[in-house]
Each structure stands twice: as structure tokens, then as C-alpha cells.
Design an enzyme around this catalytic site. Sequence first.
Site, PDB file in Angstrom:
ATOM      1  CG  HIS A 107       2.921   6.625   1.529  1.00 43.43           C
ATOM      2  ND1 HIS A 107       2.383   5.778   2.486  1.00 43.43           N
ATOM      3  CD2 HIS A 107       1.936   7.508   1.219  1.00 43.43           C
ATOM      4  CE1 HIS A 107       1.127   6.152   2.750  1.00 43.43           C
ATOM      5  NE2 HIS A 107       0.831   7.182   1.990  1.00 43.43           N
ATOM      6  CG  ASP A 272      -3.688  11.277  -0.831  1.00 47.80           C
ATOM      7  OD1 ASP A 272      -2.765  10.629  -1.357  1.00 47.80           O
ATOM      8  OD2 ASP A 272      -3.701  11.592   0.382  1.00 47.80           O
ATOM      9  CD  GLN A 324      -7.953  -2.160  -0.089  1.00 46.97           C
ATOM     10  OE1 GLN A 324      -8.292  -1.232  -0.814  1.00 46.97           O
ATOM     11  NE2 GLN A 324      -7.026  -2.008   0.850  1.00 46.97           N
TER      12      GLN A 324
HETATM   13  P1  AMP Z   1      -1.562   9.717   2.029  1.00 48.56           P
HETATM   14  O1  AMP Z   1      -0.657   9.233   3.117  1.00 48.56           O
HETATM   15  O2  AMP Z   1      -1.404  11.170   1.729  1.00 48.56           O
HETATM   16  O3  AMP Z   1      -1.418   8.887   0.785  1.00 48.56           O
HETATM   17  O4  AMP Z   1      -3.059   9.574   2.617  1.00 48.56           O
HETATM   18  C1  AMP Z   1      -4.001   8.647   2.202  1.00 48.56           C
HETATM   19  C2  AMP Z   1      -4.444   7.759   3.319  1.00 48.56           C
HETATM   20  O5  AMP Z   1      -5.300   6.744   2.849  1.00 48.56           O
HETATM   21  C3  AMP Z   1      -3.277   7.063   3.951  1.00 48.56           C
HETATM   22  O6  AMP Z   1      -3.540   6.860   5.302  1.00 48.56           O
HETATM   23  C4  AMP Z   1      -3.250   5.741   3.190  1.00 48.56           C
HETATM   24  O7  AMP Z   1      -2.561   4.778   3.873  1.00 48.56           O
HETATM   25  C5  AMP Z   1      -4.722   5.460   3.046  1.00 48.56           C
HETATM   26  N1  AMP Z   1      -5.055   4.613   1.904  1.00 48.56           N
HETATM   27  C6  AMP Z   1      -4.965   4.930   0.602  1.00 48.56           C
HETATM   28  N2  AMP Z   1      -5.372   3.913  -0.187  1.00 48.56           N
HETATM   29  C7  AMP Z   1      -5.728   2.910   0.645  1.00 48.56           C
HETATM   30  C8  AMP Z   1      -6.244   1.586   0.446  1.00 48.56           C
HETATM   31  N3  AMP Z   1      -6.464   1.091  -0.786  1.00 48.56           N
HETATM   32  N4  AMP Z   1      -6.518   0.825   1.540  1.00 48.56           N
HETATM   33  C9  AMP Z   1      -6.309   1.314   2.777  1.00 48.56           C
HETATM   34  N5  AMP Z   1      -5.817   2.555   3.031  1.00 48.56           N
HETATM   35  C10 AMP Z   1      -5.539   3.358   1.981  1.00 48.56           C
HETATM   36 ZN    ZN Z   2      -0.721  10.344  -0.626  1.00 49.19          ZN
END
Ligand code: AMP
Ligand code: ZN
Length: 376
Positions: A107, A272, A324
Amino acid sequence: VPAGFWCGQKVDNQGRQSSNMSQSQLAIPVTLNDVPPSIAEMLDDEERWEFNILELEAATHKRPLTYLGLKIFTSFGVCEFLNCSEATLRSWLQLIEASYHSSNSYHNSTHAADVLHATAYFLRKERVKSSLDQLDEVAALIAATVHDVDHPGRTNSFLCNAGSELAILYNDTAVLESHHAALAFQLTVRDSKSNIFKNTDRNQFRTLRQAIIDMVLATEMTRHFEHVNKFVNSINKPMAAIEDSDSEGQANFRNSPENRLLIKRMMIKCADVANPCRPLELCIEWAGRISEEYFAQTDEEKRQGLPVVMPVFDRNTCSVPKSQISFIDYFITDMFDAWDAFASLPGLMEHLSENYKYWKNLDEMKCKSLRPPPPP
Ligand code: AMP
Ligand code: ZN
């Protein structure tokens, strides 16, 4: 939360900034024309889904959001729409980017730039373009840019369990998303030098603000299925019932304010979490970054005797391929099937299927890491 948990952050929950920006400002070009040729050349690729955001991250010394933002906002005519100068936009982008934590492995401002990139890509799809007006586009680009600003690299559950200041401020409800949206506006209006809204009239500001807040809050994953189901039931199903020959009827249907709202939410949600739909090398890198951020949280939970909220993400035991596969099965497949049915995204779906096979193959080899072991 331990005393000083937030003290290391650049911005506190009141939005006060303590960082020294002078260094980054010096390194930022005066206008788009001053972008170094190698970066300008990279940005020429910006309209392609396969655009390599990690190369931009390296070339810009971890300031991809400012450069990509200048390029994309200019291409969508955001300054003209807001009646603000490019200098104000640049100053705003720098301020927002500096308020992301470069110490987070996932992030950070590169994730924001990645989400901005996906949002711009979706906005250029015919179906999306013909559904939204320019205010929606501008709101979506701003929402993508700010949507994780000042993310502490910890999840909502962690912040609630730790009794953090933010969790208390937002009553354990959409803590991070509320903070991202609130801080974005605090930062923006604090100094007229970087206030991209300073020349927008009251009504337009109110509409933009509402749309931006709605989109940032829509990124909260606890309401994931609600948003996807609403999109399918209120957009895709009725659209399929309108004759394909009746394109005017379809367009009128999509253009209603309620339906535009659902389209915007779905668009930022997909942007996102689009990393599993990126070319394999990018997909692998994002999987590594989110895993590392989650491992660091688990480490801290153990250290502090807090509940371990994601026991799967333990660096000693985690199978990244399995994590994943689960993430794609649970959140990604259905949502992107629905978004693809609306916006037509064959390239993304091809990458998604290829990436899924890659993780399945590693899992079948009992491999727990990001990549197969090198041959002996
Ligand atoms: P954000 O925090 O706004 O980026 O929300 C996206 C959510 O999806 C968050 O909880 C991330 O940690 C999760 N996320 C995004 N990409 C992945 C991934 N490749 N594997 C596991 N979790 C993911
Ligand atoms: Zn995000």
C-alpha cells in the site's frame, strides 16, 4: 495501540503533515515538458493495459503517482474541467503521493498509481465512456489517486484490535476507507497552492466530493459481494434484456444517476484489485508485495500478543500460490466476469486465466513461493 504507533507516519489522523517535502519538490519537474525523456517515453505506453508500472516506479525513484497522474489527468482534461493550473495539479499530486507510505511493501504510491492506471484504462472503454459524464470521470481519477492515502500497512481488523486512534475515531467502521477519504479532502483544501478545487463552484464541488467519497468507501471489502451483486442485478441483467439493436435504450438505461453510481463503484473496485489480471510478471510482484505486508502484520500481532487475523499469512508457513488461488476464487473471478460482460475486457481475462494456471501449477508442484525453484 503502542504509544507512537502513528508517530512515525508522515500525516497524523488530523491530517497534519510533519514530513519535509522540500527534497521531493526539488526533484519534480516544473511542467510536463520537463519530464526526463526516458520517463516521457515510458509514459507513451500509458494507454496499454500491459503498461509496466514497476519500471515507472524505478525510473521515478518511487514517485510514479505524480508523473502518471500528470499524464492521465492531462489526457482527460482534468485541469480544464476544474479550472485549475497545471502547477496546482502538480503540487496536489506531490502532496498526495508524499502522504502514501513508501515503507509499505504493497500500500504505497505505486499501488495508487496502478489503480489510477486501471481506472483510466476502464474509463476509455466504449461502454464505460458512454455511460458516464466528465464529472464522473474526474471524480473517478481523483478517487483512484487518493483511495489508500496514508495507509498504515495494516488492515482494518488490526487497527480495531489494536485500539488505534483511527479505529476509535471511526468507531471500528470502514476505518481505513473513511480515513483515506477524509484525509484526502483535508490535505487538498488546506493550502490553496495545491487545492485543485479552489476554482470549482459550490454545487460542482459538492457533487464531485460526494462521488469521490462514495468511490473511496466502495473499496472496503466487507461490502464486496453487496456491490458486485447490485451491479449484476441492476446493470448486467437488465442490460441483457434490452435488445442489442436498441442502443439508445441501453444508453439511456446506463446513464441514470443510480446506475452511474453502481458503474463507478464497480469500476474502482475492479481497478483496486486488478493485479491478478496484469501480465504475469506484474501479477507475481504484486502477490509478493501484498504477502509481505500481511506477513509483517502477522509478525507484529504475534509480537504484541494481538489476535492473528490472517493466520494463513504467516511467513513461516504460507503458500503464496494457495493464497492467490483463494483470493482469485473468492473475490476476483465473479467480479471480473461481470465487469468484462459490461466493459468487454478480453485482454484482462486472458491474463487472469494465465495467471491462475501459473499459481495452480506451482501449487501442484507443492511450491509455496512466488516462483518455481530453479532446475538443479
Ligand atoms: P485496498 O486496501 O483498497 O487496496 O483493498 C483491496 C483489498 O484486496 C485489500 O484487502 C488487499 O489487501 C486485497 N488484495 C489486493 N490484491 C491482492 C492479492 N493479490 N492477494 C491477496 N489480497 C489482495
Ligand atoms: Zn487499494
